[in-house]
Design a protein around this motif. Structure first.
Motif, PDB file in Angstrom:
ATOM      1  N   ASP A 153       0.789  -1.226   0.000  1.00 54.32           N
ATOM      2  CA  ASP A 153       0.000   0.000   0.000  1.00 54.32           C
ATOM      3  C   ASP A 153       0.825   1.282   0.000  1.00 54.32           C
ATOM      4  O   ASP A 153       0.249   2.371   0.126  1.00 54.32           O
ATOM      5  CB  ASP A 153      -0.950   0.000   1.205  1.00 54.32           C
ATOM      6  N   ARG A 187      -9.097  -3.689  -1.462  1.00 50.80           N
ATOM      7  CA  ARG A 187      -8.373  -4.958  -1.431  1.00 50.80           C
ATOM      8  C   ARG A 187      -9.315  -6.154  -1.611  1.00 50.80           C
ATOM      9  O   ARG A 187      -8.902  -7.215  -2.075  1.00 50.80           O
ATOM     10  CB  ARG A 187      -7.570  -5.097  -0.144  1.00 50.80           C
ATOM     11  N   PRO A 191      -6.894  -7.610  -4.598  1.00 51.87           N
ATOM     12  CA  PRO A 191      -5.996  -7.993  -3.510  1.00 51.87           C
ATOM     13  C   PRO A 191      -4.513  -7.866  -3.842  1.00 51.87           C
ATOM     14  O   PRO A 191      -3.697  -7.706  -2.925  1.00 51.87           O
ATOM     15  CB  PRO A 191      -6.381  -9.455  -3.245  1.00 51.87           C
ATOM     16  N   ASP A 192      -4.164  -7.924  -5.114  1.00 48.92           N
ATOM     17  CA  ASP A 192      -2.747  -7.923  -5.483  1.00 48.92           C
ATOM     18  C   ASP A 192      -2.330  -6.698  -6.297  1.00 48.92           C
ATOM     19  O   ASP A 192      -1.200  -6.642  -6.789  1.00 48.92           O
ATOM     20  CB  ASP A 192      -2.421  -9.194  -6.284  1.00 48.92           C
TER      21      ASP A 192
END
Length: 254
Positions: A153, A187, A191-192
């Motif tokens: 992040d 996310r 998520p990636d």
């Protein structure tokens, strides 16, 4: 239904930078802002079709939140029911038949984490507050949460470890909150995804180099998961050191 959140870093300043045109273009059902940095009577926004709710800090030119909506709420609540924190204008909650929506501006822990204890107190009080709401009906909250949760992040996690916004304490509190029954919506969908940030320092051409942090969020109760449609970071929108973030949700009663 579209929700937008934006830390404008001074509403009076950003109004001079095409804020109203951006506001109209985004055409949100709910538009939460943080760091208004003004007091009552210092600005008069003409926004036809929207109800306006404002929470001002006692300290002039500091903090402050606002929430604009096309949908009249059942009730409005200012603050998080914690006297130690409610003098800084950091939260507004609107109640609807089957959900709450909230804008909030989480305290920054400051240089050398000098305000970390205050921040930790806020985190505990905030979780107590939203858990009380969540026990009644689902919660959707947005804002500048002043934490990059994981290394993905922010651009430079190693050099920023132990700095405000990426300390173990702040990240741990966000993990605790999510584990209590909430979703980081971006996310959830991505998520990636890397290189997706919502704040860039004004120094060192950080935005040009995309050396940023993802510290602006939409968080929801987990039981809204099946109604979530998308979460977006609108990093092409200029005017502040933050960009807006968006959440799209289906089947809400207002």
């Amino acid at each position: 239904m579209k929700f937008i959140s934006w830390n404008v870093n001074g509403l009076r300043a950003i109004v001079k930078k095409n804020f109203m045109a951006t506001f109209q273009d985004l055409d949100a059902d709910f538009f939460g802002i943080q760091e208004t940095k003004l007091q009552a009577g210092q600005i008069d926004l003409d926004i036809p079709g929207y109800y306006q709710y404002w929470n001002y800090a006692e300290r002039k030119g500091y903090s402050g939140t606002a929430l604009f909506t096309k949908h009249k709420p059942l009730a409005v609540h200012y603050g998080i029911d914690a006297p130690d924190f409610d003098h800084e204008g950091r939260a507004i909650t609107l109640e609807y038949p089957d959900f709450y929506v909230m804008t909030c501006y989480v305290p920054n822990s400051g240089t050398k984490l000098k305000r970390l204890d205050f921040r930790m107190g806020w985190e505990d009080a905030f979780l107590t507050y939203i858990n009380q709401l969540n026990a009644k009906k689902p919660v959707i909250y947005c804002g500048d949460l002043n934490v990059a949760h994981e290394e993905i992040d922010l651009k430079n996690p190693k050099s920023n470890h132990h700095n405000a916004g990426f300390s173990d304490e702040e990240r741990g509190k966000f993990s605790t909150l999510l584990a209590a029954g909430y979703l980081d919506t971006f996310r959830h969908f991505y998520p990636d995804a890397t290189g997706r940030y919502s704040w860039w320092s004004y120094r060192f051409h950080a935005r040009d180099n995309n050396a940023g942090w993802r510290i602006d969020y939409f968080v929801t109760s987990q039981r809204l998961q099946n109604q979530l449609q998308d979460a977006k970071i609108l990093d092409q929108v200029m005017g502040s050191d933050h960009c807006p973030v968006e959440l799209d949700v289906a089947d809400l009663t207002v």
